[in-house]
Design a protein around this motif. Structure first.
Motif, short mmCIF file in Angstrom:
data_model
loop_
_atom_site.label_atom_id
_atom_site.label_comp_id
_atom_site.label_asym_id
_atom_site.label_seq_id
_atom_site.Cartn_x
_atom_site.Cartn_y
_atom_site.Cartn_z
N ASP A 1 87.63 6.61 52.87
CA ASP A 1 88.85 6.42 52.09
C ASP A 1 89.97 7.36 52.55
OD1 ASP A 1 87.62 4.47 50.62
OD2 ASP A 1 87.25 5.72 48.86
N ARG A 2 89.62 8.61 52.84
CA ARG A 2 90.62 9.58 53.28
C ARG A 2 91.21 9.20 54.65
NH1 ARG A 2 90.38 14.72 50.84
NH2 ARG A 2 92.08 15.29 52.25
N VAL A 3 90.33 8.79 55.56
CA VAL A 3 90.79 8.43 56.91
C VAL A 3 91.64 7.15 56.85
CG1 VAL A 3 90.09 7.84 59.26
CG2 VAL A 3 88.81 9.56 57.98
N TYR A 4 91.20 6.18 56.03
CA TYR A 4 91.95 4.93 55.88
C TYR A 4 93.34 5.20 55.31
CZ TYR A 4 93.17 0.25 54.14
OH TYR A 4 93.80 -0.94 53.86
N ASP A 5 93.41 6.06 54.30
CA ASP A 5 94.69 6.43 53.71
C ASP A 5 95.60 7.09 54.74
OD1 ASP A 5 96.43 6.82 51.30
OD2 ASP A 5 96.10 8.93 51.79
N TYR A 6 95.01 7.95 55.57
CA TYR A 6 95.79 8.61 56.63
C TYR A 6 96.31 7.57 57.63
CZ TYR A 6 97.02 11.71 60.49
OH TYR A 6 97.70 12.35 61.51
N ALA A 7 95.44 6.59 57.97
CA ALA A 7 95.84 5.56 58.94
C ALA A 7 97.00 4.73 58.40
CB ALA A 7 94.65 4.67 59.26
N LEU A 8 96.97 4.41 57.11
CA LEU A 8 98.06 3.63 56.52
C LEU A 8 99.38 4.40 56.56
CD1 LEU A 8 96.34 2.08 53.36
CD2 LEU A 8 96.96 0.90 55.48
N LYS A 9 99.30 5.71 56.37
CA LYS A 9 100.51 6.54 56.34
C LYS A 9 100.96 6.94 57.74
CE LYS A 9 99.46 8.47 51.78
NZ LYS A 9 99.06 9.68 51.02
N ASN A 10 100.07 6.81 58.74
CA ASN A 10 100.40 7.21 60.11
C ASN A 10 100.02 6.10 61.09
OD1 ASN A 10 101.06 10.36 59.90
ND2 ASN A 10 99.34 9.90 58.53
N PRO A 11 100.68 4.94 61.00
CA PRO A 11 100.34 3.82 61.89
C PRO A 11 100.62 4.09 63.36
CG PRO A 11 102.38 3.38 60.71
CD PRO A 11 101.79 4.62 60.09
N ASP A 12 101.38 5.15 63.64
CA ASP A 12 101.66 5.51 65.03
C ASP A 12 100.52 6.32 65.64
OD1 ASP A 12 102.30 7.56 63.20
OD2 ASP A 12 103.48 8.60 64.73
N LYS A 13 99.47 6.61 64.83
CA LYS A 13 98.35 7.40 65.32
C LYS A 13 97.02 6.65 65.23
CE LYS A 13 100.53 11.82 64.18
NZ LYS A 13 100.44 13.07 63.39
N LEU A 14 96.73 6.09 64.06
CA LEU A 14 95.43 5.44 63.86
C LEU A 14 95.57 4.00 63.40
CD1 LEU A 14 93.32 8.17 62.00
CD2 LEU A 14 93.41 7.71 64.45
N GLY A 15 94.56 3.18 63.75
CA GLY A 15 94.46 1.83 63.24
C GLY A 15 93.60 1.83 61.98
N VAL A 16 93.45 0.67 61.34
CA VAL A 16 92.79 0.62 60.03
C VAL A 16 91.34 0.14 60.08
CG1 VAL A 16 94.92 0.37 58.75
CG2 VAL A 16 93.77 -1.67 59.59
N ASP A 17 90.82 -0.18 61.27
CA ASP A 17 89.42 -0.61 61.40
C ASP A 17 88.55 0.64 61.54
OD1 ASP A 17 86.98 -1.67 61.96
OD2 ASP A 17 87.59 -2.79 63.74
N ILE A 18 88.13 1.20 60.42
CA ILE A 18 87.48 2.51 60.39
C ILE A 18 86.04 2.40 59.91
CG2 ILE A 18 87.58 4.81 59.32
CD1 ILE A 18 90.71 4.05 58.96
N LYS A 19 85.19 3.22 60.50
CA LYS A 19 83.78 3.27 60.09
C LYS A 19 83.35 4.72 60.00
CE LYS A 19 81.05 0.29 61.94
NZ LYS A 19 80.21 -0.45 62.93
N THR A 20 82.67 5.06 58.91
CA THR A 20 82.16 6.42 58.75
C THR A 20 80.66 6.37 58.48
OG1 THR A 20 82.68 6.42 56.38
CG2 THR A 20 84.32 7.34 57.87
N GLN A 21 79.97 7.41 58.90
CA GLN A 21 78.51 7.46 58.75
C GLN A 21 78.11 8.88 58.39
OE1 GLN A 21 75.53 7.12 62.19
NE2 GLN A 21 75.68 5.02 61.46
N VAL A 22 77.29 9.02 57.38
CA VAL A 22 76.81 10.33 56.95
C VAL A 22 75.30 10.32 56.91
CG1 VAL A 22 76.72 12.01 55.07
CG2 VAL A 22 78.89 10.91 55.64
N THR A 23 74.69 11.32 57.55
CA THR A 23 73.23 11.50 57.52
C THR A 23 72.90 12.73 56.69
OG1 THR A 23 72.98 10.50 59.70
CG2 THR A 23 71.15 11.86 58.90
N VAL A 24 72.06 12.54 55.69
CA VAL A 24 71.67 13.62 54.79
C VAL A 24 70.22 14.01 55.08
CG1 VAL A 24 71.25 14.27 52.39
CG2 VAL A 24 73.28 12.94 52.99
#
Length: 206
Positions: free
Chosen positions: A152-175
């Protein structure tokens, strides 16, 4: 170590795009016919958007209306013609091709929806169920919770900074739970690995 991994994708991921477009189709039809039965499936491959499934409704949307629904959904997601990404790198609403293959729903399925008792059944749809976990305050397992927070944080950043990131984002956490017993008792020990995948403009420097 006893590792457990969960993965989350942003609305810009093709699978999520398909879900959001399908939801938008249901909303558009139900807004005009509250008694409609809609089972829409959407497939996204590159710039090709395929809409299939079955509909039982007095509403008969045109191909152009479906195309408008698709473009509007993509724009809300963040695919709004970003000039920092080429048409080969991400979806551009003015470049998509929409195919619609919606058929009239079988009356046999409708029998499973409209019941003589007045209750509404599930038709031929499956029912999902799960369970709560005390690993986090939102009663979800730690791995999926943290992966969603990061996504959610990365997606929000991408929406606010379209000159840096695209919106097709995937995150993975291993516990790491340390042992199977602690995993079964919902007692995570630490985060083992975090992976974030996001499209960036070619000129971006780290």
């Amino acid at each position: 170590m006893y590792l457990f991994t969960s993965e989350v994708v942003s609305p810009g991921h093709p699978d999520k795009c398909a879900d959001i477009i399908a939801d938008s189709i249901v909303d558009a039809i139900l807004s005009q016919d509250s008694k409609a039965r809609v089972a829409s499936e959407v497939f996204v491959a590159g710039k090709h958007i395929v809409i299939g499934g079955e509909v039982n409704s007095s509403v008969n949307l045109s191909h152009q209306e479906y195309r408008t629904i698709v473009k509007s959904a993509l724009a809300k997601i963040g695919y709004n013609g970003n000039p920092h990404f080429s048409k080969a790198q991400c979806l551009h609403p003015d470049d998509i091709e929409v195919d619609v293959f919606l058929n009239q729903q079988s009356p046999d399925i409708n029998q499973g929806v409209d019941q003589s008792s007045g209750e509404i059944g599930a038709g031929d749809q499956g029912i999902m169920f799960g369970f709560a976990s005390n690993e986090t305050n939102n009663l979800m397992p730690a791995a999926i919770t943290y992966a969603r927070m990061i996504c959610d944080r990365v997606y929000d950043y991408a929406l606010k900074n379209p000159d840096k990131l695209g919106v097709d984002i995937k995150t993975q956490v291993t516990v790491d739970y340390g042992s199977k017993a602690k995993f079964e008792d919902c007692q995570p020990e630490k985060i083992h690995t975090i992976v974030v995948s996001a499209p960036s403009v070619e000129s971006l420097k780290i």
